[in-house]
Design a protein around this motif. Structure first.
Motif, PDB file in Angstrom:
ATOM      1  N   GLY A 118     -18.810  -9.886  -6.960  1.00 26.98           N
ATOM      2  CA  GLY A 118     -17.430  -9.680  -6.511  1.00 26.98           C
ATOM      3  C   GLY A 118     -16.598 -10.928  -6.648  1.00 26.98           C
ATOM      4  O   GLY A 118     -15.447 -10.890  -7.102  1.00 26.98           O
ATOM      5  N   LEU A 209     -13.031   2.503  -5.796  1.00 24.70           N
ATOM      6  CA  LEU A 209     -13.994   1.402  -5.863  1.00 24.70           C
ATOM      7  C   LEU A 209     -15.102   1.720  -6.856  1.00 24.70           C
ATOM      8  O   LEU A 209     -15.559   0.848  -7.600  1.00 24.70           O
ATOM      9  CB  LEU A 209     -14.582   1.141  -4.475  1.00 24.70           C
ATOM     10  CG  LEU A 209     -13.607   0.618  -3.420  1.00 24.70           C
ATOM     11  CD1 LEU A 209     -14.325   0.386  -2.100  1.00 24.70           C
ATOM     12  CD2 LEU A 209     -12.931  -0.671  -3.874  1.00 24.70           C
ATOM     13  N   VAL A 213     -14.734  -1.574  -9.440  1.00 24.19           N
ATOM     14  CA  VAL A 213     -15.827  -2.527  -9.222  1.00 24.19           C
ATOM     15  C   VAL A 213     -17.162  -1.885  -9.591  1.00 24.19           C
ATOM     16  O   VAL A 213     -18.010  -2.515 -10.220  1.00 24.19           O
ATOM     17  CB  VAL A 213     -15.839  -2.998  -7.748  1.00 24.19           C
ATOM     18  CG1 VAL A 213     -16.970  -3.998  -7.528  1.00 24.19           C
ATOM     19  CG2 VAL A 213     -14.502  -3.636  -7.380  1.00 24.19           C
ATOM     20  N   ALA A 232     -17.146  -5.322  -3.654  1.00 22.10           N
ATOM     21  CA  ALA A 232     -15.759  -4.920  -3.386  1.00 22.10           C
ATOM     22  C   ALA A 232     -15.111  -5.860  -2.379  1.00 22.10           C
ATOM     23  O   ALA A 232     -13.932  -6.209  -2.504  1.00 22.10           O
ATOM     24  CB  ALA A 232     -15.721  -3.485  -2.872  1.00 22.10           C
ATOM     25  N   THR A 235     -14.228  -9.078  -4.253  1.00 21.69           N
ATOM     26  CA  THR A 235     -13.144  -8.819  -5.193  1.00 21.69           C
ATOM     27  C   THR A 235     -11.830  -8.679  -4.425  1.00 21.69           C
ATOM     28  O   THR A 235     -10.791  -9.222  -4.829  1.00 21.69           O
ATOM     29  CB  THR A 235     -13.425  -7.543  -6.009  1.00 21.69           C
ATOM     30  OG1 THR A 235     -14.666  -7.685  -6.696  1.00 21.69           O
ATOM     31  CG2 THR A 235     -12.332  -7.309  -7.041  1.00 21.69           C
TER      32      THR A 235
END
Length: 457
Positions: A118, A209, A213, A232, A235
């Motif tokens: 992430g 998501l 991701v 996530a 990120t």
């Protein structure tokens, strides 16, 4: 675990040595993912050596990147060095300590990989892109504009830069409505030595998501797992941190606390603290997300469990287990959904308390919020206040009936008085009935139950 990071063309920033090192870091993470999925006797030693290798390459990459930025006179060097320092001196040591304490367990390795993935995705596609002058120039001219309009454009650009998704603002007055299976994430920022705070709430539709991701991670399922949640989180940290740089009140603030929330916890914060900014975005088929910022002077002290390096793995597992339990409960009971639309918070909460034992209750405080709620999570019945200000019940129903997919949504008017003329006026809009607010609670409940019983016949 079959997750694999796939290098995308947009990750290239155009500086050969930096791009080569980014690709190498992706390959190292992929090897770790492969090693962690093997349950042989040597997998822990392999992962241990791989993580040490990843750490060495990461620190060397940071040093080389900073040297390049210094050589080219990059004006964001100090900010970039600070971000590197945070990952090097805080994030990595905490993850390594957790690995040691857990004996390099599968769960600890997945946490390590999720966080590093992430962080790497977010940092590569935001901060590192700025080194080559990409994207930032698009935002610099936005600052003289009103802060809200600038914020919308910054977020839309960031989503495109990160995931190549076209997004648009669905509402700039998002009211906290539920949309699909959601992940609710809270970030609190503060300044050193000063009593300045900024709180950001982000809501992601689960499939968004998975489509962003999760796609980068190579996840094949359509459900959340612990690695995806960790990736996530980090990120989102990079995403929000980048947004904060372009907001006057967000400059020079540092992350102080983060939490994963249930929908109920999100709703309590949202209602109690009144968002200063509340934007809802649609990315087309990929899913919805919301960005909400709380006015600093309205913040209350948090009573939530903060995610720390020591408890993140445990708390994420707990969060996923509670979500799964809630989903199983909802599937087993399959309650009908009722949207209560009323400008009075007292009426909304009263109706919720009355009906919630037997129905899933959604709330909206205006005609516009009702339309949004129906679009996001179509109910089986709408209880609509007839006498709302600005856009009253009749106007709201008229607006709904112009949308083909909402033509047959059942709507019962809530009214404080019986007015034959008003009722006659809305008959062409095909309401399903009228309920007097002055009825006793048990009579209102009986009417609602009767509606569904009649419909099932």
């Amino acid at each position: 675990m079959e997750n694999q990071l796939e290098w995308q063309e947009e990750y290239n920033i155009g500086v050969e040595e930096i791009d080569k090192e980014h690709r190498r870091l992706f390959k190292i993470i992929n090897k770790l993912m492969t090693a962690s999925s093997e349950n042989g006797d040597n997998y822990q030693r392999t992962c241990q050596e791989g993580i040490k290798f990843f750490r060495g390459h990461t620190l060397k990459h940071f040093a080389d990147e900073e040297l390049y930025m210094a050589t080219m006179g990059y004006e964001g060097l100090e900010r970039h060095k600070k971000i590197h320092k945070g990952f090097r001196e805080d994030t990595l040591p905490a993850l390594e300590q957790e690995l040691e304490q857990d004996g390099y367990s599968q769960e600890a390795i997945e946490h390590f990989l999720g966080v590093c993935t992430g962080w790497l995705i977010g940092h590569t596609l935001t901060e590192d892109q700025a080194i080559a002058g990409k994207h930032i120039s698009k935002w610099e001219e936005l600052l003289p504009e009103s802060e809200l309009e600038a914020l919308k454009k910054v977020i839309i650009q960031l989503v495109f830069d990160l995931f190549h998704l076209e997004s648009k603002v669905v509402s700039d007055t998002y009211g906290g409505e539920k949309f699909g299976r959601g992940v609710y994430y809270r970030l609190v920022y503060g300044s050193k030595g000063e009593d300045v705070r900024q709180e950001v709430l982000m809501v992601f539709e689960e499939k968004l998501l998975v489509n962003t991701v999760g796609k980068i991670l190579g996840i094949q399922t359509d459900r959340m797992d612990s690695m995806l949640v960790h990736a996530a989180r980090y990120t989102a940290r990079q995403f929000v941190g980048k947004v904060m740089e372009f907001i006057e009140t967000g400059k020079n603030l540092e992350l102080k606390e983060e939490n994963l929330l249930s929908f109920e916890q999100f709703g309590e914060i949202f209602d109690r603290e009144k968002p200063q900014v509340s934007l809802l975005f649609n990315t087309g088929g990929a899913g919805y997300f919301a960005y909400c910022a709380i006015a600093p002077h309205l913040l209350d002290a948090s009573v939530l469990t903060p995610l720390e390096s020591e408890n993140a793995m445990k708390e994420v597992e707990k969060y996923l287990n509670e979500r799964s339990a809630q989903e199983r409960y909802e599937e087993a009971h399959q309650h009908k959904k009722i949207l209560v639309v009323d400008d009075s918070a007292t009426i909304r909460q009263g109706m919720k308390s009355l009906l919630e034992p037997d129905y899933e209750i959604l709330l909206a405080d205006s005609g516009a919020a009702a339309f949004r709620a129906i679009s996001l999570n179509q109910p089986d019945l709408v209880l609509l206040d007839y006498e709302m200000p600005v856009c009253d019940g009749a106007q709201t129903l008229e607006m709904l009936r112009t949308v083909p997919e909402f033509e047959k949504v059942p709507v019962i008017f809530l009214t404080g008085r019986r007015d034959p003329q008003s009722m006659i006026k809305v008959m062409p809009l095909n309401p399903s009935g009228y309920l007097l607010k002055t009825l006793k609670p048990e009579e209102i409940k009986k009417e609602v139950d009767g509606f569904f019983a009649e419909k099932e016949k």
